[in-house]
Enzyme design. Structure first.
Site, PDB file in Angstrom:
ATOM      1  N   ARG A 176       0.405  10.371   0.353  1.00  0.00           N
ATOM      2  CA  ARG A 176       0.744  11.464   1.278  1.00  0.00           C
ATOM      3  C   ARG A 176       1.898  12.308   0.772  1.00  0.00           C
ATOM      4  O   ARG A 176       2.264  13.291   1.415  1.00  0.00           O
ATOM      5  CB  ARG A 176       1.133  10.886   2.650  1.00  0.00           C
ATOM      6  CG  ARG A 176       0.032  10.110   3.335  1.00  0.00           C
ATOM      7  CD  ARG A 176       0.502   9.602   4.672  1.00  0.00           C
ATOM      8  NE  ARG A 176      -0.407   8.611   5.223  1.00  0.00           N
ATOM      9  CZ  ARG A 176      -0.205   7.962   6.352  1.00  0.00           C
ATOM     10  NH1 ARG A 176       0.888   8.197   7.057  1.00  0.00           N
ATOM     11  NH2 ARG A 176      -1.075   7.067   6.786  1.00  0.00           N
ATOM     12  N   GLU A 231       0.849  -1.197   0.000  1.00  0.00           N
ATOM     13  CA  GLU A 231       0.000   0.000   0.000  1.00  0.00           C
ATOM     14  C   GLU A 231       0.883   1.245   0.000  1.00  0.00           C
ATOM     15  O   GLU A 231       1.566   1.519   0.981  1.00  0.00           O
ATOM     16  CB  GLU A 231      -0.913  -0.008   1.223  1.00  0.00           C
ATOM     17  CG  GLU A 231      -1.778   1.243   1.347  1.00  0.00           C
ATOM     18  CD  GLU A 231      -2.545   1.304   2.668  1.00  0.00           C
ATOM     19  OE1 GLU A 231      -2.808   2.432   3.137  1.00  0.00           O
ATOM     20  OE2 GLU A 231      -2.870   0.236   3.239  1.00  0.00           O
ATOM     21  N   LYS A 245     -11.123  -1.422   6.238  1.00  0.00           N
ATOM     22  CA  LYS A 245      -9.945  -1.127   7.049  1.00  0.00           C
ATOM     23  C   LYS A 245     -10.417  -0.632   8.410  1.00  0.00           C
ATOM     24  O   LYS A 245     -11.354   0.169   8.482  1.00  0.00           O
ATOM     25  CB  LYS A 245      -9.116  -0.048   6.333  1.00  0.00           C
ATOM     26  CG  LYS A 245      -8.014   0.591   7.168  1.00  0.00           C
ATOM     27  CD  LYS A 245      -7.223   1.564   6.305  1.00  0.00           C
ATOM     28  CE  LYS A 245      -6.229   2.354   7.121  1.00  0.00           C
ATOM     29  NZ  LYS A 245      -5.252   3.057   6.271  1.00  0.00           N
ATOM     30  N   THR A 297      -4.488   6.141   1.799  1.00  0.00           N
ATOM     31  CA  THR A 297      -4.856   7.543   2.073  1.00  0.00           C
ATOM     32  C   THR A 297      -5.667   8.119   0.911  1.00  0.00           C
ATOM     33  O   THR A 297      -5.472   9.254   0.485  1.00  0.00           O
ATOM     34  CB  THR A 297      -3.607   8.414   2.366  1.00  0.00           C
ATOM     35  OG1 THR A 297      -2.664   7.679   3.144  1.00  0.00           O
ATOM     36  CG2 THR A 297      -4.004   9.650   3.184  1.00  0.00           C
TER      37      THR A 297
END
Length: 204
Positions: A42, A38, A126, A66
């Site tokens: 960011r 993953e 998640k 994100t």
């Protein structure tokens, strides 16, 4: 559609500052037995990193983390992300992730959010921020009333705590950063990353 939580017992959560690091980092993780990676959105380098891993490390299953907007969904999908992970969800974000055709894990931290996703036909999610939101005890308590929900807890999970999460019937995998110590990344010590990845993969 591919199940994200069944890809691997541990999903490394990667923050890439320099896109040139993406391929050797991904190769080290794959060599250590962690093929699902993953890459968090960011940093400015994130999409380029996803693109590079998708093109040059075919044995990796690279995803985007994100993901917080429809634009993120579009950009990550175009870059070659094979799964999407969000820290939380809204109706519009959920619609965008579903429309992408790419497997996704929307983030939850409360029972009501879990029920809302199950209502919408989304059983995999998640759990974030895992430790701050109640950790193993919280997820264990959800398995009784909501056994159909399956989770990837992320946020504060460590090598020491991961086995307790993975032992739960409603946890398919955990996400973590412990196999990516900052010092190793700064030194481009891919051997160290591979060794830590192997240690993490053995948890499964």
């Amino acid at each position: 559609m591919m199940s994200v939580v069944d890809l691997a017992p541990v999903v490394p959560v990667v923050v890439i500052e320099d896109a040139d690091d993406a391929v050797p980092l991904a190769r080290a993780l794959v060599a250590g037995g962690l093929p699902a990676i993953e890459v968090t959105l960011r940093t400015p380098a994130a999409l380029e990193a996803i693109r590079a891993i998708a093109a040059e490390v075919p044995e990796a299953v690279v995803g985007a983390g994100t993901v917080v907007s429809a634009a993120n969904v579009t950009g990550a999908s175009a870059a070659g992300a094979r799964f999407l992970v969000s820290p939380g969800w809204t109706e519009s974000l959920l619609d965008a992730m579903r429309a992408s055709g790419v497997p996704f894990l929307p983030g939850v931290s409360t029972t009501s959010e879990v029920v809302a996703l199950l209502e919408r036909g989304v059983p995999e999610m998640k759990f974030f921020p895992a430790e701050a939101a109640g950790g193993v005890a919280y997820l264990k308590s959800l398995s009784g009333p909501l056994p159909q929900a399956r989770f990837c807890p992320t946020g504060g999970v460590t090598l020491a705590s991961a086995p307790s999460y993975l032992a739960l019937p409603n946890v398919g995998c955990v996400g973590g950063t412990w196999m990516l110590p900052k010092a190793a990344l700064e030194a481009k010590d891919w051997g160290r990353v591979e060794a830590l990845a192997r240690e993490a993969a053995a948890l499964g």
